[in-house]
Design a protein around this motif. Structure first.
Motif, PDB file in Angstrom:
ATOM      1  N   UNK A 231       0.841  -1.194   0.000  1.00 53.41           N
ATOM      2  CA  UNK A 231       0.000   0.000   0.000  1.00 53.41           C
ATOM      3  C   UNK A 231       0.878   1.247   0.000  1.00 53.41           C
ATOM      4  N   UNK A 232       0.534   2.204  -0.831  1.00 54.97           N
ATOM      5  CA  UNK A 232       1.299   3.453  -0.854  1.00 54.97           C
ATOM      6  C   UNK A 232       0.944   4.340   0.343  1.00 54.97           C
ATOM      7  N   UNK A 233      -0.120   3.965   1.061  1.00 53.47           N
ATOM      8  CA  UNK A 233      -0.525   4.727   2.240  1.00 53.47           C
ATOM      9  C   UNK A 233      -0.176   4.006   3.538  1.00 53.47           C
ATOM     10  N   UNK A 234       0.421   2.819   3.425  1.00 54.38           N
ATOM     11  CA  UNK A 234       0.714   2.043   4.623  1.00 54.38           C
ATOM     12  C   UNK A 234       2.047   2.418   5.253  1.00 54.38           C
ATOM     13  N   UNK A 235       2.326   1.803   6.403  1.00 53.52           N
ATOM     14  CA  UNK A 235       3.606   1.992   7.101  1.00 53.52           C
ATOM     15  C   UNK A 235       4.611   1.012   6.494  1.00 53.52           C
TER      16      UNK A 235
END
Length: 327
Positions: A231-235
């Motif tokens: 995910x590009x929004x994940x950690x």
């Protein structure tokens, strides 16, 4: 004026047929000198022949399909000049992540993209749309146009199966190039739809940077994810430049550009629809653009003329002076 079927003009000499044929109507006389000269009948005969010739000429010219010059009409609406860049790689034929407890497979990503992009375009009647697809290379779909039939045909082609490569850099550069031949009408945007990203060379990155910034384009990237995708929004853990996944590398690169850029992630059709709705709300500005309207169809006028001549000749044919019967 242009002719759609100029070959039909070869039939135009048929219009002279009435003057070549001889009429066999009338009375039989044993001696022509006893018949007075009848100028009225001769004039009527010539007039009828001319009407028939005009009728035949009108039919032939209608077959030739004369068209007037196209007309440019200026329109004002709310929308944008938008290019949809669609991933055609084989992975787009994979389904979204389904519900593991239901045992049912979710909708295929390409099918959902086709359905929802079509709905997105139908909801924006004032938009001018261009379509580009890409796999190992960019595939030109349709130029930026208001012709919805051409746009939908290009979308159907762009969401068909391709090969197992994702040259996303070629897709972006080809999408940007569609804006070269069309004047800006206000809002201009690129919607990039893919389920991944390939490595982009420094040369292509520089080209993308120059094109996007010079044309002042807005870029929206919708990433269609599968369950195990990054995910590009994940950690995400810290990566070296060599080990960084292509999706994260492209996202960071696009964020570094001085353009309006926004990324979305969609792991199901509902999320994809939500992303498109957000783009729809952001790209509704007043735009002015020219639409080419087809020129006047003179074939229709010629057919109406031929119909009127047929009616007139039918009336003339039934106007006959009968000879006096002897008692």
């Amino acid at each position: 004026m242009t002719l759609l079927h100029p070959w039909a003009l070869l039939l135009l000499p048929l219009a002279l047929t009435p003057f070549w044929l001889k009429s066999r109507q009338g009375q039989m006389y044993s001696w022509l000198e006893m018949v007075p000269h009848d100028r009225v009948s001769e004039t009527a005969d010539t007039t009828v022949r001319a009407l028939v010739a005009l009728l035949l000429a009108a039919i032939v010219l209608a077959l030739a399909g004369p068209q007037g010059p196209d007309i440019k009409v200026q329109k004002v609406g709310k929308g944008a000049q938008t290019v949809v860049v669609i991933d055609r790689s084989v992975s787009m034929e994979h389904p979204f992540a389904g519900d593991s407890t239901s045992g049912r497979t979710a909708e295929v990503k390409a099918t959902a993209a086709r359905r929802l992009i079509t709905d997105f375009i139908n909801a924006r009647p004032d938009d001018m749309i261009g379509v580009v697809a890409f796999t190992n290379a960019a595939l030109h779909g349709v130029k930026i146009t208001s012709n919805r039939k051409a746009v939908f045909a290009a979308i159907n082609a762009a969401t068909s199966a391709g090969i197992n490569q994702t040259n996303i850099g070629a897709g972006i550069t080809e999408g940007v190039s569609l804006f070269d031949d069309i004047p800006s009408s206000g809002s201009r945007a690129i919607i990039l739809l893919s389920d991944g990203a390939g490595k982009i060379s420094p040369r292509v990155k520089q080209k993308i940077h120059e094109q996007l910034t010079s044309k002042k384009l807005n870029l929206y990237w919708i990433v269609l994810r599968e369950p195990d995708d990054i995910s590009i929004f994940g950690q995400n853990p810290a990566y070296t430049p060599e080990s960084m996944p292509a999706v994260l590398e492209l996202d960071q690169y696009l964020k570094s550009l001085k353009i309006k850029y926004r990324a979305y992630e969609a792991d199901n059709p509902t999320a994809l629809q939500s992303a498109l709705r957000d783009i729809d709300a952001r790209e509704k500005n007043v735009i002015q653009y020219a639409v080419s309207m087809p020129g006047h169809d003179y074939a229709r006028d010629l057919i109406l003329l031929a119909l009127g001549l047929c009616v007139l000749l039918f009336i003339v044919k039934n106007l006959r002076v009968n000879s006096w019967k002897t008692a």
